[in-house]
Design a protein around this motif. Structure first.
Motif, short mmCIF file in Angstrom:
data_model
loop_
_atom_site.label_atom_id
_atom_site.label_comp_id
_atom_site.label_asym_id
_atom_site.label_seq_id
_atom_site.Cartn_x
_atom_site.Cartn_y
_atom_site.Cartn_z
N LYS A 139 -14.45 0.90 2.21
CA LYS A 139 -14.03 1.94 1.12
C LYS A 139 -15.22 2.69 0.84
O LYS A 139 -14.80 3.97 0.76
CB LYS A 139 -13.16 1.17 0.03
CG LYS A 139 -12.52 2.10 -1.07
CD LYS A 139 -11.68 1.09 -2.22
CE LYS A 139 -10.96 2.12 -2.96
NZ LYS A 139 -9.98 1.13 -3.72
N ARG A 198 -6.42 6.54 5.25
CA ARG A 198 -7.46 5.86 4.38
C ARG A 198 -7.07 4.18 4.50
O ARG A 198 -7.92 3.35 4.79
CB ARG A 198 -7.57 6.30 3.19
CG ARG A 198 -8.82 5.39 2.20
CD ARG A 198 -8.47 5.73 0.86
NE ARG A 198 -9.94 5.33 0.26
CZ ARG A 198 -10.97 6.19 -0.07
NH1 ARG A 198 -10.82 7.44 -0.16
NH2 ARG A 198 -12.11 5.87 -0.55
N PHE A 199 -6.07 3.84 4.40
CA PHE A 199 -5.49 2.62 4.11
C PHE A 199 -5.78 1.72 5.45
O PHE A 199 -6.16 0.75 5.74
CB PHE A 199 -4.14 2.24 3.37
CG PHE A 199 -4.15 2.36 2.13
CD1 PHE A 199 -4.88 1.84 1.42
CD2 PHE A 199 -2.77 2.74 1.42
CE1 PHE A 199 -4.73 1.78 -0.09
CE2 PHE A 199 -2.53 2.87 0.21
CZ PHE A 199 -3.81 2.71 -0.68
N GLU A 240 -9.28 1.14 6.32
CA GLU A 240 -9.68 0.21 5.62
C GLU A 240 -9.11 -1.24 6.11
O GLU A 240 -9.88 -2.17 6.27
CB GLU A 240 -9.42 0.02 4.07
CG GLU A 240 -10.05 1.20 3.44
CD GLU A 240 -9.53 1.33 1.99
OE1 GLU A 240 -8.88 0.64 1.33
OE2 GLU A 240 -9.69 2.33 1.03
N SER A 268 1.84 3.62 -3.14
CA SER A 268 1.08 4.52 -3.69
C SER A 268 0.93 5.65 -2.93
O SER A 268 0.04 6.66 -3.22
CB SER A 268 -0.36 3.98 -3.99
OG SER A 268 -1.11 3.48 -2.90
N CYS A 269 1.66 5.76 -1.77
CA CYS A 269 1.45 6.84 -0.96
C CYS A 269 2.64 7.83 -0.74
O CYS A 269 2.69 8.55 0.07
CB CYS A 269 1.27 6.33 0.76
SG CYS A 269 -0.27 5.47 0.72
N MET A 328 -12.85 11.28 0.59
CA MET A 328 -11.51 11.94 0.78
C MET A 328 -11.20 13.11 -0.01
O MET A 328 -11.53 13.04 -1.24
CB MET A 328 -10.29 10.93 0.63
CG MET A 328 -9.08 11.39 0.79
SD MET A 328 -7.94 10.02 1.04
CE MET A 328 -7.59 9.78 -0.88
N ASP A 377 1.78 11.12 1.24
CA ASP A 377 0.32 11.38 0.98
C ASP A 377 -0.30 10.64 2.66
O ASP A 377 -0.93 9.47 2.60
CB ASP A 377 -0.41 10.39 -0.31
CG ASP A 377 -1.77 10.87 -0.30
OD1 ASP A 377 -2.40 11.35 0.41
OD2 ASP A 377 -2.22 10.45 -1.64
N ASP A 428 0.77 -1.20 0.06
CA ASP A 428 0.02 0.09 -0.10
C ASP A 428 1.04 1.30 0.00
O ASP A 428 0.47 2.31 -0.49
CB ASP A 428 -1.06 0.18 1.11
CG ASP A 428 -1.88 -1.06 1.19
OD1 ASP A 428 -2.31 -1.30 -0.07
OD2 ASP A 428 -2.62 -1.05 2.08
N LYS A 469 -3.17 11.73 3.61
CA LYS A 469 -4.65 11.33 3.48
C LYS A 469 -4.62 9.40 3.08
O LYS A 469 -5.50 9.08 3.88
CB LYS A 469 -5.34 12.10 2.47
CG LYS A 469 -5.44 13.51 2.66
CD LYS A 469 -5.98 14.06 1.64
CE LYS A 469 -5.55 15.99 1.77
NZ LYS A 469 -6.21 16.45 0.61
N GLN A 470 -4.04 9.27 2.05
CA GLN A 470 -4.09 7.93 1.72
C GLN A 470 -3.60 6.99 2.57
O GLN A 470 -4.24 5.99 3.02
CB GLN A 470 -3.30 7.73 0.49
CG GLN A 470 -3.50 6.32 -0.33
CD GLN A 470 -4.92 6.22 -0.95
OE1 GLN A 470 -6.02 6.18 -0.14
NE2 GLN A 470 -4.90 6.38 -2.32
N GLU A 477 -9.36 15.74 -2.25
CA GLU A 477 -8.26 15.84 -2.99
C GLU A 477 -7.46 17.15 -2.88
O GLU A 477 -6.13 17.18 -3.30
CB GLU A 477 -8.59 15.49 -4.58
CG GLU A 477 -8.94 14.13 -4.95
CD GLU A 477 -8.19 12.88 -4.58
OE1 GLU A 477 -7.02 13.20 -4.72
OE2 GLU A 477 -8.72 12.04 -3.77
#
Length: 168
Positions: free
Chosen positions: A113, A103-104, A107, A85-86, A118, A97, A82, A99-100, A120
């Motif tokens: 999800k 989020r992960f 989740e 992508s962050c 969220m 990131d 994960d 925020k991401q 941007e």
């Protein structure tokens, strides 16, 4: 919130709310997860019932961190895949990131999800609309988040009405 990530949580089943901000330290410390766990312990909230809003804060485009911070944030995720992508690397600089990552983390404990909204918007890129500590070079400013249950407002209005009637 400055550049930290505002997170608002609502359990419509148990009617429980929470609000927090998560900069890199609280994100690495999994504060959003701890908040959901506390909601579960205290009120019986199930992660799958929770609706989460992740608001305006520093974005991966601008939020530069050093290698030590990057490692701590990576360690806060259950799946290292994960993390790819962050973050971005531009030359020798690392950008994350938050925020991401939040989020992960949510989740991973069962927040659906589809129940996570969220923003941007990056507070640094859009510092004319949103206060940014980094964009303002440390000048003091404030941004706030809040959440309230309608029943609380209704109760306040009822009390005020009763007080008005009893005085007249």
């Amino acid at each position: 919130t400055a550049d930290c990530i505002p997170v608002i949580c609502f359990d419509p089943v148990k009617r429980v709310i929470a609000a927090l901000t998560a900069g890199w330290e609280l994100t690495a410390g999994r504060m959003a997860v701890k908040t959901i766990n506390l909601m579960h312990e205290e009120f019986g909230t199930l992660p799958s019932d929770i609706i989460v809003g992740i608001g305006v804060g520093a974005g991966v485009c601008c939020y530069e961190v050093n290698g030590d911070v990057l490692l701590k944030l990576q360690e806060s995720l259950n799946r290292k895949s994960d993390f790819i992508s962050c973050f971005n690397k531009k030359g020798s600089k690392f950008f994350v990131d938050l925020k991401q990552i939040n989020r992960f983390q949510l989740e991973d404990i069962g927040v659906l999800k589809r129940n996570i909204e969220m923003s941007e918007c990056c507070s640094i890129c859009h510092s004319t609309e949103h206060f940014s500590f980094r964009a303002s070079a440390g000048k003091t400013g404030r941004a706030a988040i809040g959440i309230m249950l309608k029943s609380f407002i209704d109760n306040i209005c009822l009390i005020q009405k009763q007080n008005y009637v009893s005085r007249n």
